[in-house]
Scaffold this motif. Structure first.
Motif, PDB file in Angstrom:
ATOM      1  N   ASN A 169     -64.220  38.403 -81.406  1.00  0.00           N
ATOM      2  CA  ASN A 169     -63.219  39.406 -81.795  1.00  0.00           C
ATOM      3  C   ASN A 169     -62.154  39.700 -80.735  1.00  0.00           C
ATOM      4  OD1 ASN A 169     -64.751  39.665 -84.116  1.00  0.00           O
ATOM      5  ND2 ASN A 169     -65.851  41.476 -83.386  1.00  0.00           N
ATOM      6  N   ILE A 170     -62.330  39.214 -79.501  1.00  0.00           N
ATOM      7  CA  ILE A 170     -61.403  39.626 -78.445  1.00  0.00           C
ATOM      8  C   ILE A 170     -60.687  38.447 -77.807  1.00  0.00           C
ATOM      9  CG2 ILE A 170     -61.256  40.717 -76.168  1.00  0.00           C
ATOM     10  CD1 ILE A 170     -63.435  42.610 -77.043  1.00  0.00           C
ATOM     11  N   GLN A 171     -61.426  37.424 -77.392  1.00  0.00           N
ATOM     12  CA  GLN A 171     -60.791  36.311 -76.692  1.00  0.00           C
ATOM     13  C   GLN A 171     -59.648  35.665 -77.468  1.00  0.00           C
ATOM     14  OE1 GLN A 171     -63.993  33.656 -75.603  1.00  0.00           O
ATOM     15  NE2 GLN A 171     -64.435  34.758 -73.690  1.00  0.00           N
ATOM     16  N   PRO A 172     -59.743  35.506 -78.775  1.00  0.00           N
ATOM     17  CA  PRO A 172     -58.608  34.897 -79.493  1.00  0.00           C
ATOM     18  C   PRO A 172     -57.321  35.722 -79.440  1.00  0.00           C
ATOM     19  CG  PRO A 172     -60.602  34.789 -80.813  1.00  0.00           C
ATOM     20  CD  PRO A 172     -60.898  35.695 -79.667  1.00  0.00           C
ATOM     21  N   TYR A 173     -57.420  36.995 -79.077  1.00  0.00           N
ATOM     22  CA  TYR A 173     -56.243  37.861 -79.118  1.00  0.00           C
ATOM     23  C   TYR A 173     -55.741  38.283 -77.727  1.00  0.00           C
ATOM     24  CZ  TYR A 173     -57.823  38.348 -83.953  1.00  0.00           C
ATOM     25  OH  TYR A 173     -58.220  38.089 -85.240  1.00  0.00           O
ATOM     26  N   ILE A 202     -51.890  39.649 -76.953  1.00  0.00           N
ATOM     27  CA  ILE A 202     -51.681  41.012 -76.451  1.00  0.00           C
ATOM     28  C   ILE A 202     -50.939  40.969 -75.123  1.00  0.00           C
ATOM     29  CG2 ILE A 202     -52.824  43.114 -75.664  1.00  0.00           C
ATOM     30  CD1 ILE A 202     -55.158  42.448 -77.500  1.00  0.00           C
ATOM     31  N   LEU A 203     -51.340  40.044 -74.256  1.00  0.00           N
ATOM     32  CA  LEU A 203     -50.695  39.942 -72.945  1.00  0.00           C
ATOM     33  C   LEU A 203     -49.225  39.563 -73.079  1.00  0.00           C
ATOM     34  CD1 LEU A 203     -50.972  40.013 -69.889  1.00  0.00           C
ATOM     35  CD2 LEU A 203     -51.715  37.617 -69.956  1.00  0.00           C
ATOM     36  N   GLU A 204     -48.927  38.660 -73.978  1.00  0.00           N
ATOM     37  CA  GLU A 204     -47.523  38.256 -74.155  1.00  0.00           C
ATOM     38  C   GLU A 204     -46.698  39.403 -74.724  1.00  0.00           C
ATOM     39  OE1 GLU A 204     -44.268  35.930 -73.778  1.00  0.00           O
ATOM     40  OE2 GLU A 204     -46.319  35.474 -73.096  1.00  0.00           O
ATOM     41  N   ALA A 205     -47.278  40.167 -75.636  1.00  0.00           N
ATOM     42  CA  ALA A 205     -46.552  41.321 -76.180  1.00  0.00           C
ATOM     43  C   ALA A 205     -46.278  42.358 -75.103  1.00  0.00           C
ATOM     44  CB  ALA A 205     -47.364  41.943 -77.315  1.00  0.00           C
ATOM     45  N   LEU A 206     -47.155  42.456 -74.110  1.00  0.00           N
ATOM     46  CA  LEU A 206     -46.941  43.392 -73.009  1.00  0.00           C
ATOM     47  C   LEU A 206     -45.975  42.831 -71.977  1.00  0.00           C
ATOM     48  CD1 LEU A 206     -50.632  44.563 -72.408  1.00  0.00           C
ATOM     49  CD2 LEU A 206     -48.792  45.962 -73.344  1.00  0.00           C
ATOM     50  N   MET A 207     -46.094  41.549 -71.675  1.00  0.00           N
ATOM     51  CA  MET A 207     -45.337  40.967 -70.565  1.00  0.00           C
ATOM     52  C   MET A 207     -43.852  40.864 -70.849  1.00  0.00           C
ATOM     53  SD  MET A 207     -47.522  37.983 -68.661  1.00  0.00           S
ATOM     54  CE  MET A 207     -47.437  36.894 -70.065  1.00  0.00           C
ATOM     55  N   ASP A 208     -43.482  40.452 -72.038  1.00  0.00           N
ATOM     56  CA  ASP A 208     -42.070  40.150 -72.302  1.00  0.00           C
ATOM     57  C   ASP A 208     -41.169  41.370 -72.113  1.00  0.00           C
ATOM     58  OD1 ASP A 208     -39.915  38.447 -73.183  1.00  0.00           O
ATOM     59  OD2 ASP A 208     -39.992  39.545 -75.066  1.00  0.00           O
ATOM     60  N   GLU A 257     -38.814  49.857 -74.114  1.00  0.00           N
ATOM     61  CA  GLU A 257     -39.029  50.513 -75.402  1.00  0.00           C
ATOM     62  C   GLU A 257     -39.117  49.516 -76.550  1.00  0.00           C
ATOM     63  OE1 GLU A 257     -35.904  53.318 -75.703  1.00  0.00           O
ATOM     64  OE2 GLU A 257     -36.798  54.751 -74.302  1.00  0.00           O
ATOM     65  N   GLU A 258     -38.768  48.269 -76.295  1.00  0.00           N
ATOM     66  CA  GLU A 258     -38.894  47.232 -77.310  1.00  0.00           C
ATOM     67  C   GLU A 258     -40.324  46.717 -77.433  1.00  0.00           C
ATOM     68  OE1 GLU A 258     -36.155  44.227 -76.187  1.00  0.00           O
ATOM     69  OE2 GLU A 258     -34.381  45.520 -76.331  1.00  0.00           O
ATOM     70  N   LEU A 259     -41.234  47.235 -76.604  1.00  0.00           N
ATOM     71  CA  LEU A 259     -42.634  46.811 -76.659  1.00  0.00           C
ATOM     72  C   LEU A 259     -43.212  47.132 -78.029  1.00  0.00           C
ATOM     73  CD1 LEU A 259     -45.183  47.304 -73.778  1.00  0.00           C
ATOM     74  CD2 LEU A 259     -45.889  47.613 -76.129  1.00  0.00           C
ATOM     75  N   ASN A 260     -43.812  46.133 -78.646  1.00  0.00           N
ATOM     76  CA  ASN A 260     -44.329  46.282 -80.003  1.00  0.00           C
ATOM     77  C   ASN A 260     -45.675  45.584 -80.106  1.00  0.00           C
ATOM     78  OD1 ASN A 260     -44.675  46.707 -82.712  1.00  0.00           O
ATOM     79  ND2 ASN A 260     -43.085  45.291 -83.379  1.00  0.00           N
ATOM     80  N   LEU A 261     -46.675  46.328 -80.521  1.00  0.00           N
ATOM     81  CA  LEU A 261     -48.025  45.775 -80.705  1.00  0.00           C
ATOM     82  C   LEU A 261     -48.384  45.694 -82.185  1.00  0.00           C
ATOM     83  CD1 LEU A 261     -49.939  47.656 -77.858  1.00  0.00           C
ATOM     84  CD2 LEU A 261     -49.000  45.344 -77.800  1.00  0.00           C
ATOM     85  N   GLU A 262     -47.384  45.477 -83.013  1.00  0.00           N
ATOM     86  CA  GLU A 262     -47.623  45.442 -84.458  1.00  0.00           C
ATOM     87  C   GLU A 262     -48.571  44.290 -84.806  1.00  0.00           C
ATOM     88  OE1 GLU A 262     -45.050  45.305 -88.629  1.00  0.00           O
ATOM     89  OE2 GLU A 262     -44.060  45.152 -86.676  1.00  0.00           O
ATOM     90  N   GLY A 263     -49.536  44.587 -85.623  1.00  0.00           N
ATOM     91  CA  GLY A 263     -50.556  43.614 -85.970  1.00  0.00           C
ATOM     92  C   GLY A 263     -51.805  43.742 -85.122  1.00  0.00           C
ATOM     93  N   LEU A 264     -51.667  44.342 -83.930  1.00  0.00           N
ATOM     94  CA  LEU A 264     -52.817  44.526 -83.046  1.00  0.00           C
ATOM     95  C   LEU A 264     -53.277  45.974 -82.989  1.00  0.00           C
ATOM     96  CD1 LEU A 264     -51.534  42.301 -80.108  1.00  0.00           C
ATOM     97  CD2 LEU A 264     -53.171  41.641 -81.880  1.00  0.00           C
ATOM     98  N   GLN A 265     -52.409  46.885 -83.403  1.00  0.00           N
ATOM     99  CA  GLN A 265     -52.746  48.302 -83.303  1.00  0.00           C
ATOM    100  C   GLN A 265     -53.918  48.664 -84.203  1.00  0.00           C
ATOM    101  OE1 GLN A 265     -48.083  49.626 -82.682  1.00  0.00           O
ATOM    102  NE2 GLN A 265     -49.475  50.984 -83.723  1.00  0.00           N
ATOM    103  N   GLN A 266     -53.915  48.160 -85.433  1.00  0.00           N
ATOM    104  CA  GLN A 266     -55.001  48.500 -86.345  1.00  0.00           C
ATOM    105  C   GLN A 266     -56.313  47.860 -85.918  1.00  0.00           C
ATOM    106  OE1 GLN A 266     -52.026  47.350 -87.270  1.00  0.00           O
ATOM    107  NE2 GLN A 266     -51.112  49.186 -88.197  1.00  0.00           N
ATOM    108  N   ARG A 267     -56.229  46.633 -85.435  1.00  0.00           N
ATOM    109  CA  ARG A 267     -57.460  45.925 -85.057  1.00  0.00           C
ATOM    110  C   ARG A 267     -58.156  46.609 -83.890  1.00  0.00           C
ATOM    111  NH1 ARG A 267     -59.909  41.052 -85.512  1.00  0.00           N
ATOM    112  NH2 ARG A 267     -58.350  40.395 -87.020  1.00  0.00           N
ATOM    113  N   PHE A 268     -57.366  47.052 -82.884  1.00  0.00           N
ATOM    114  CA  PHE A 268     -57.955  47.624 -81.673  1.00  0.00           C
ATOM    115  C   PHE A 268     -57.775  49.137 -81.605  1.00  0.00           C
ATOM    116  CE2 PHE A 268     -57.029  43.199 -80.575  1.00  0.00           C
ATOM    117  CZ  PHE A 268     -58.257  42.797 -80.086  1.00  0.00           C
TER     118      PHE A 268
END
Length: 846
Positions: free
Chosen positions: A338-342, A346-352, A410-421
């Motif tokens: 449940n975690i390693q595949p994501y 998640i890191l790329e969504a944070l880093m960019d 402010e462009e940081l977006n975790l859409e698709g990951l917010q519900q899962r985690f």
């Protein structure tokens, strides 16, 4: 207003709120006391064993805003008591609270503000649509239409709203879009700084509080990030209480609210604010008592820890190994599936967005350096250099200049990951990244100041541009290294904040029942410092930390987003740099100006914003043509402003001013009804003498008919003649003339002038034809003819009022100033010289 609150919050309900808050605080106090001992153990152990991260290359300023204020100005505030907008003077000190005064004079006299706003938990909005959307979400079942105002009508088209889920809302507005953007940036900075209310230098109280809040929420089944973890500890506790109390009060009171939809929304907001104030008052008092009791026990606990530290560490490792044997297999299974595949996504969504924000910080700093270098090359002088350095010193705390950096994150977006985690929103990570960006900017600025000051003392200021460039290059290299270190740490912490709560939630059903049996393995003397819940979380953290570290390390090895590898260490690049950090902050105005008095502002003056040496981070907006009481941003006397605009913007403003002056000289469109009426029915003023026989003529307006030719030859119809008589103490009165006679005289004089001009032009044409035909005549004859034609074509010297060029009045199409008062006429209508008193006559042309 008071009746609405008191009628719905009677004594019984207030007592119920007090009891709920007291019960909640009692539960939290037990958790906090346990976590306080654990945090003290970790702090003492770290102190004894040492360790830590990589040493920072940039210097850190201890008190960046010493002797400074953030912003001050005036805007319009909506008063709910009388439903009106009032002009208020706003002062924002270095603690980022918003103080509103009745006027600027009240602030200067040191009076208490009318209102003080702590922006923790607020959101700064700039549109009524966004505000209405939040209102509808906070009060389900009572929804307003899209685009409709709840109960206020904004005085201008540029609103500023501070919204809070529980506390009172505040409404402001300004006059221009430029002001709105600046004020919005200032308000966002106030919110950002107020949300960061937990001091990081408190190595015991802060970890104890955050762990207690997290464990208390987890005990109630609330995992994941939390948006309202903002403000001081009492504010956070009030938010926690309101998280469960607010829905119950709403379900109890909202169905009983009466009136229209807008009135119900307003009444509920007033009730919610009253409840929040009551809860906040109670949490503040009880938290202070709780901290005081824990601090009283710190001495004995610290002594016991230092005595039995080795035994406590050995006991902890033994119990942790037992817990690890139980938890690790289950944790690895969840981690693989449940975690390693994501993790990478998640890191790329944070880093960019974060890396782009830090890169923008570097660019903003570099642009400021370019401006300073240009000033040195252009011979701006020491005074200009001092101004630029003073502006640079507060760059990190200038919300307008830092806005471009903040917008990237402010462009940081975790859409698709917010519900899962179970991530409520990315606002927690955005705020943290912005705080780190501001710190790195201030570190870079402070390091540059110290390096430049050291170079100036050693080499002098003969080659300022070269010194500036050399210091700039050194600082940018250090910034790149520190930026990489700070971002990697931020990515690891963010991943842990996202993943650990999810794993704890997944492991809780199977592991929680097994944990109590491990308490038997802990000695009773060590039970205050070793808690099973904390060791369980540490085991889970260790199980996922390896994968998180590898993901961040792989990104650094690939040089993605300009991250440095961990093997690159610059610890010995500047061995003596840390010594500069002990030096006091450089006063550039005194160093380059020499006229500024040295000395700091007293603490009493600092609270009120007084003092000649006080600097203001954000400069004012000066509105041209706006009355003083309604200017939205006023300059505060005695405040040294740090110019906001750079040299290029100043040149643009100068060009705009010159263009504005040129436009002022050109004809403009009418702005009032009277001006438009005058264009439709022009009014011409003339002065005529009054005879003794007509001395009884009074001020009046008579209708008449006739026409008059203006300068361009167009005939205008005359509909009305207004006579205005002026009484003069001395001087003989001229002959009075009726309006019809005056009109006839004006027409006759104008006709005579037109005839003379036409005759002169005709004579000139005939003379020129004769001169062309007589080619054999001498040049002297030609010159005489030309002179005669010139004399005939030029109008004779005016000595009679009937032969004046303007015929005694000003044409409506004529350019040039019009005399406000008619001048005395020296010649009468019959040609005899005499001074008579003028009569002002208005001729209305249809």
């Amino acid at each position: 207003m008071g009746d609405v609150v008191s009628s719905h919050l009677d004594e019984d309900r207030r007592e119920m709120i007090t009891a709920r808050t007291r019960e909640w605080m009692k539960e939290f106090s037990q958790v906090y006391e346990q976590q306080y001992a654990v945090a003290l153990f970790n702090s003492v152990r770290f102190e004894i064993e040492g360790g830590g991260g990589t040493q920072s290359q940039l210097l850190h300023r201890k008190d960046p805003l010493a002797g400074c204020t953030i912003f001050s100005g005036s805007l319009f505030q909506y008063l709910e008591e009388n439903r009106k907008w009032r002009n208020r003077f706003v002062f924002v000190p270095k603690d980022y609270t918003i103080n509103l005064y009745e006027s600027k004079a009240a602030h200067e006299r040191g009076l208490h503000p009318k209102l003080t706003i702590n922006c923790a938990g607020y959101k700064a909005l700039t549109s009524m649509e966004e505000y209405m959307e939040l209102i509808n979400k906070s009060l389900p079942g009572v929804k307003a239409k899209v685009g409709s105002n709840p109960f206020i009508k904004c005085a201008t088209g540029f609103p500023l709203i501070l919204w809070h889920p529980y506390a009172r809302h505040h409404y402001f507005c300004v006059m221009t879009e430029k002001e709105q953007k600046k004020w919005h940036a200032v308000l966002q900075d106030c919110v950002r700084d107020s949300n960061n209310g937990l001091p990081e230098n408190c190595t015991v109280k802060t970890p104890a509080f955050t762990d207690a809040v997290r464990l208390h929420r987890q005990a109630r089944g609330q995992y994941g990030t939390w948006d309202m973890m903002c403000g001081t500890p009492p504010q956070i506790l009030a938010n926690l209480v309101m998280e469960t109390l607010h829905p119950d009060i709403r379900n109890m009171i909202v169905p009983r609210l009466k009136g229209k939809m807008q009135q119900r929304q307003k009444n509920w907001m007033l009730i919610s604010d009253a409840v929040y104030k009551q809860v906040l008052t109670q949490t503040t008092g009880q938290y202070e008592a709780l901290v005081e009791a824990c601090e009283a026990q710190r001495g004995p606990l610290d002594a016991r820890l230092r005595t039995d530290m080795d035994q406590i560490i050995t006991s902890k490792e033994h119990v942790s190994s037992k817990i690890r044997a139980l938890v690790l297999p289950k944790a690895e299974q969840i981690l693989r599936t449940n975690i390693q595949p994501y993790i990478n996504s998640i890191l790329e969504a944070l880093m960019d967005p974060t890396s782009r924000g830090f890169a923008e910080v570097r660019d903003v700093f570099f642009r400021e350096m370019v401006e300073i270098s240009k000033n040195s090359l252009n011979g701006g002088g020491k005074e200009k250099m001092g101004e630029n350095m003073e502006r640079l010193s507060m760059l990190a705390f200038h919300p307008v200049k830092m806005q471009s950096c903040y917008e990237k994150v402010e462009e940081l977006n975790l859409e698709g990951l917010q519900q899962r985690f179970d991530v409520s929103s990315p606002s927690v990570f955005i705020s943290r990244a912005q705080i780190l960006m501001r710190e790195q900017m201030d570190n870079a600025v402070y390091t540059f100041e110290q390096l430049l000051n050291q170079s100036l003392e050693a080499q002098g200021d003969s080659d300022m541009c070269k010194l500036t460039q050399r210091c700039q290059d050194r600082v940018l290299k250090k910034y790149d290294y520190d930026s990489s270190t700070v971002r990697k740490k931020f990515f690891r912490e963010a991943l842990l904040q996202i993943i650990i709560p999810y794993m704890l939630q997944q492991l809780a059903p199977s592991c929680s029942p097994e944990l109590p049996r491990f308490k038997e393995l802990i000695f009773e003397d060590f039970s205050r410092f070793l808690l099973i819940e904390n060791m369980f979380e540490e085991v889970v953290l260790q199980s996922v930390s390896k994968d998180i570290m590898m993901a961040v390390k792989e990104a650094a090895v690939q040089r993605r987003h300009n991250l440095y590898r961990d093997s690159i260490i610059l610890t010995n690049s500047d061995p003596n740099l840390h010594l500069l950090g002990e030096n006091p902050q450089v006063d550039w105005a005194t160093k380059f100006g020499g006229d500024e008095p040295e000395g700091s502002v007293s603490s009493a003056d600092e609270g009120r914003g007084f003092g000649r040496r006080r600097k203001q981070v954000v400069s004012m907006i000066q509105l041209d043509g706006v009355p003083l009481p309604y200017e939205s941003c006023l300059e505060v006397p005695g405040v040294e402003l740090i110019p906001e605009e750079d040299a290029e913007s100043k040149e643009e403003e100068n060009e705009e001013d010159q263009l504005g002056k040129a436009e002022d000289l050109s004809p403009k469109s009418p702005d009032s009804v009277n001006e438009i009426r005058d264009l439709i029915n022009p009014v011409v003023e003339v002065a005529v003498p009054v005879s003794k026989e007509q001395s009884e003529v009074t001020n009046k307006t008579e209708a008449t008919t006739g026409s008059i030719s203006v300068e361009d030859g167009v005939k205008e119809d005359v509909t009305h003649v207004t006579t205005v008589v002026e009484t003069v103490p001395k001087g003989s009165l001229g002959e009075k003339t009726s309006p019809q006679a005056i009109l006839q005289q004006l027409v006759a004089s104008k006709k005579q002038e037109v005839d003379k001009e036409e005759a002169a032009i005709q004579n000139a044409i005939e003379e020129l034809e004769i001169a062309v035909q007589e080619d054999d005549e001498s040049e002297q004859i030609t010159e005489i003819s030309a002179a005669e034609s010139d004399n005939e074509s030029s109008p004779p010297l005016v000595t009679d009022s009937s032969s004046r060029e303007d015929s005694g009045f000003q044409s409506p199409t004529r350019e040039g100033p019009v005399d406000s008062e008619p001048q005395p006429i020296t010649n009468g209508l019959n040609g005899e010289e005499k001074i008579v008193d003028p009569v002002e006559v208005e001729v209305v042309l249809s």
